[in-house]
Structures are given as C-alpha cells and as structure tokens.
Write a protein that holds these residues in place. Structure first.
Motif, short mmCIF file in Angstrom:
data_model
loop_
_atom_site.label_atom_id
_atom_site.label_comp_id
_atom_site.label_asym_id
_atom_site.label_seq_id
_atom_site.Cartn_x
_atom_site.Cartn_y
_atom_site.Cartn_z
N UNK A 128 113.53 91.72 89.71
CA UNK A 128 112.35 91.37 90.51
C UNK A 128 112.00 89.83 90.32
N UNK A 129 111.74 89.18 91.38
CA UNK A 129 111.19 87.76 90.99
C UNK A 129 109.99 87.91 90.11
N UNK A 130 110.18 86.85 88.91
CA UNK A 130 109.15 86.79 88.02
C UNK A 130 109.46 87.39 86.66
N UNK A 131 110.35 88.21 86.84
CA UNK A 131 110.83 89.17 85.46
C UNK A 131 111.13 88.01 84.20
N UNK A 132 111.92 86.86 84.72
CA UNK A 132 112.39 86.21 83.49
C UNK A 132 111.02 85.54 82.86
N UNK A 133 110.03 85.32 83.51
CA UNK A 133 108.80 84.38 83.05
C UNK A 133 108.07 85.35 82.49
N UNK A 266 117.86 95.09 98.41
CA UNK A 266 116.85 94.97 99.41
C UNK A 266 115.59 95.51 99.10
N UNK A 267 115.74 96.80 98.14
CA UNK A 267 114.46 97.26 97.86
C UNK A 267 113.73 96.51 96.59
N UNK A 272 109.37 92.79 95.06
CA UNK A 272 108.93 91.46 94.65
C UNK A 272 107.85 90.87 95.43
N UNK A 273 107.96 90.97 96.61
CA UNK A 273 107.07 90.33 97.41
C UNK A 273 105.63 91.25 97.76
N UNK A 274 105.58 92.36 97.05
CA UNK A 274 104.54 93.30 97.39
C UNK A 274 103.28 92.51 96.91
N UNK A 275 103.39 91.87 95.54
CA UNK A 275 102.20 91.34 94.79
C UNK A 275 101.69 90.24 95.54
N UNK A 278 103.25 90.22 101.05
CA UNK A 278 104.41 90.26 102.09
C UNK A 278 105.12 91.51 102.08
N UNK A 279 105.35 91.79 103.36
CA UNK A 279 106.24 93.10 103.60
C UNK A 279 107.54 92.63 104.27
N UNK A 280 108.55 93.04 103.45
CA UNK A 280 110.04 92.55 103.96
C UNK A 280 110.42 93.42 104.80
#
Length: 449
Positions: A128-133, A266-267, A272-275, A278-280
């Motif tokens: 997910x976006x942000x996992x690394x940081x 895709x899931x 990643x966008x829920x926070x 944004x709804x993909x």
C-alpha cells in the motif's frame, strides 16, 4: 561498488520475484544470500531447481549454486558482511481482500537485528502507498543506525522475467538522496536504465498503477465481449475491424484475467486511497468484471447445454490451460481464473467427471486441483461432452479442432475463452459446436437461451 559489503546481498523471499532477481544479480557479480521459510521452495532449491517454470532459470540457478554466487537458507545469515537487503516477500490478500503485510514486518524486524551503518534496505514487494515510510522506516529507525531505504517495484512479467530484469527501466524511490545514489550504484549493474522518482510514495504508486491499469484494460475488452454477446454480434469483428488501420483505438482481446498481481493490486491500490477519502470506482469495477467472468460464462454454458437435446446430465468435461495465462508461458496457478471456472462448473455440473490438461503445469499439480490429468490434447477431446479452452497458450491455436471434433461424444460443445479459431472456417463433426467468448451468437441455440 568497491567494498565487499556492497557485493554481498541478502534477498528475503525466494518466490517468483526474489528467485529471478537473485539469479540475475548473481550473474552480474553479486554474492547473493537467499532467505526463504517455505519448505516446498527449499526442497526444490536443494534439488538445484526452481519451484516454478521460468525459461532459463534452472540453468542459471545450477550455475550460480555451483560457483557459490548464490546460496540459500531459512533464516537471515550472520557474519556475511552483507551491505544490501532486498525484501521480496509476498503480500497476499486475506478473505476480505485486504492486504497482509505480516511477512514484510517480520522481514524488516529480522533485518533490524543485523543492520549496520551504511547498509541499504530495498523494498520490492507490492505494498500500500505509505508502507515504506510509515511501517518499514520506523522499524529500521529503532536500530539507531545510519541506514539507507528505497522502494524499487518489481515489474518483470512471468515467462520473460530473466530477460526483462536486464532491460526494463528500474524505478527507484528513495528516503533521501544518499539512499537513491546507493540504489543506483546497485541497479546500474543489473539494468540499462534507471528512473528516479521524487519520493518513495511515487514509486509505490507506480507499481499499483501499472497492474491496475492493465487489469482495467482487459476488463474493458471483457465488457465489450459481454455486450456483443447480449446484442448478438461478434466481439472479434467489432474489436479487430474497429482498430485495423485506426491507431486511436486500442482494445484488448477478451479472455480470462487472473494471476497474483492483477488479482490483488487493484484492491491494494483502492485500499491505499481510502485514507484520503478517494474511492477507486473505475478500478474496482474493472476488477469486478474480471472476477465475475468465470461464473457468468459457467451460467451461459449451463443454460446452453440444458437446451441441447440428449446432452447428458453427467457430462465428461475437459479443461485446457489451467495456468493463469499462456503467454508468456508459465505454470503459475495462483489466482488462475481457469481454476475459478472449474469451481463454478462443479457447482452446476456436480455429478460430472472433470479432466485437466496444461502444457506446462505438472500432472501432479493438476491432480491436486481435483482434476483427472490428461496426457494429450487428443485425449482431451476423446469421448468428452464439453471441452473448455481456458488460457491463450499458443499450442491451443494449433489444435486440429475439426479432426478432434470427430472423437467428441455427441452432442458436443467446445467453448473457447480466447477465440483461437474462427468458427466460420471450421469443419466440425455433426452435432458439435464451437463457441467463443464474445461470439455466442454463432451458436444455433443462441436465440433459445
């Protein structure tokens, strides 16, 4: 790359991503220490072979094991002066289709126990976006060491991974400039071109967008096929005629869409966008189309055969092409839509006998699925009532289908998810029909459904 530690690399996770990367890096002069907990994978490596099919990999693996540029164990090696850690563990979805990152956390905690100043950690798993940081970085920071951190997504395709790893641009998103510089030194030995992103999150997003957009691309083709089947026209004609000499139209060939990446990314992108509120929607709608296709087509086939006089209640059914794709060639059964088709068929034809054939998947693995393995394509047709072609392996387009139709039990149906043939050019045996995805109207039973 002057110090010994920079040549010593620990790759954690020797699945499809980790094992191919390990061997390419070993070929380029690195000394690779692989870590894997899966007993099946380790058993195969002890036999000097991969647990999956990838052209050229076994040859590379044997060479690198022989010259000791690649070794493996079930836990992080100590006292090996390792300077680079690459995390390639799996990030599967749970029952609720939420990403599981427990293996990433475990891997990073293990690295933290061995981390030295100036070491670099490269995260390559899909996240997910942000996992690394937000997850990896805090774990490593607790060591108080001056380390480097980058995210470098794996984008090579199964079946051509060894070739693509050497030629595809390598994406690098770093925690800081020193991390980026160090990662560039490493990957410049492997790939021809490197693309540096402005931050780690951009690199994470690129991986998710790559696979989500491809899934959506195929979903649109499958929606076109479904629409053409409803209208009663040919999807093949609509797609091929529409884009011939017209470069602004790019529609894929309809077919089953699965595999570990397109099934889950895709899931993960959506989550990643829920926070961010944004709804993909488009992305998830595309995934829904692809996920529903096995049951949709199973229902069509079931309703079709119910209209055919003398079609048996307990048909013998052959399923051809069980790997999630046929091009490039692979034996990967993970999240194969062909298996989903089988599961749907079992519910509708619960008294049937099912047979399976795949040119790459082993007979033992086919048997584990609950299918009776078939030795040849000829046998797949002989005395069967229903033959279903599930993937796009090139061998299926070479089937002498008119000839083999003679051996089918009558009445017989051949259903092709990949439209390998033009039904107008086939000379099938009497009481045998060939029907393909997006071309349902060509069945003489079409209007009766």
């Amino acid at each position: 790359m002057k110090t010994k530690s920079n040549k010593n690399v620990c790759v954690i996770g020797l699945g499809y991503v980790g094992l191919t990367l390990s061997n390419i890096m070993a070929n380029k002069g690195f000394k690779i220490f692989g870590v894997e907990r899966n007993k099946f994978i380790l058993e195969n490596l002890n036999k000097k072979k991969s647990h999956f099919y990838e052209p050229g990999l076994n040859k590379n693996l044997k060479k690198n094991l022989r010259n000791k540029s690649f070794s493996f164990t079930n836990k992080l090696p100590k006292n090996k002066n390792i300077g680079t850690y690459i995390v390639t563990v799996g990030t599967p979805l749970n029952e609720k289709k939420k990403i599981k990152i427990s293996d990433i956390i475990l891997a990073c905690k293990s690295i933290a126990k061995n981390l030295k100043d100036n070491d670099i950690v490269i995260l390559r798993s899909t996240v997910k976006i942000g996992t690394s940081r937000n997850i990896v970085l805090p774990i490593l920071k607790k060591t108080k060491k001056n380390f480097h951190l980058v995210y470098c997504p794996e984008r090579a395709i199964e079946g051509s991974a060894l070739k693509e790893l050497k030629n595809l641009p390598q994406i690098i998103g770093g925690f800081d400039n020193k991390s980026i510089k160090k990662a560039k030194l490493i990957f410049s030995k492997v790939t021809k071109k490197i693309i540096v992103t402005s931050n780690i999150e951009t690199a994470e997003m690129i991986k998710l967008i790559d696979n989500s957009s491809r899934d959506l691309f195929f979903a649109y083709a499958n929606e076109v096929a479904k629409a053409c089947d409803a209208v009663g026209i040919s999807a093949s004609e609509v797609i091929n005629s529409g884009k011939t000499g017209y470069n602004r139209t790019h529609v894929a060939k309809p077919g089953l869409v699965g595999g570990a990446c397109l099934h889950k990314d895709p899931h993960i992108y959506s989550q990643s966008l829920n926070k961010y509120g944004i709804s993909a929607k488009i992305t998830l709608m595309g995934r829904e189309i692809n996920e529903n296709q096995p049951s949709d087509i199973t229902n069509f086939i079931y309703n079709l055969v119910k209209k055919i006089k003398n079609f048996p209640n307990k048909p013998k059914i052959s399923l051809l092409g069980l790997a999630f794709k046929g091009k490039p060639i692979t034996d990967d059964l993970r999240d194969s839509m062909g298996i989903k088709v089988f599961e749907s068929l079992k519910k509708k034809f619960n008294k049937s006998i099912f047979f399976g054939y795949d040119p790459i998947v082993s007979k033992s693995n086919i048997k584990k699925l609950g299918l009776k393995p078939i030795k040849s394509l000829r046998e797949a047709f002989s005395k069967k009532n229903l033959v279903i072609i599930l993937n796009n392996h090139h061998i299926f387009s070479k089937i002498p289908i008119s000839k083999y139709s003679n051996s089918l039990s009558k009445p017989g149906i051949i259903y092709d998810f990949w439209s390998h043939f033009n039904s107008d050019k086939l000379n099938l045996s009497k009481n045998v029909e060939y029907i393909s995805l997006g071309n349902h109207y060509k069945s003489k039973y079409f209007k009766k459904l």
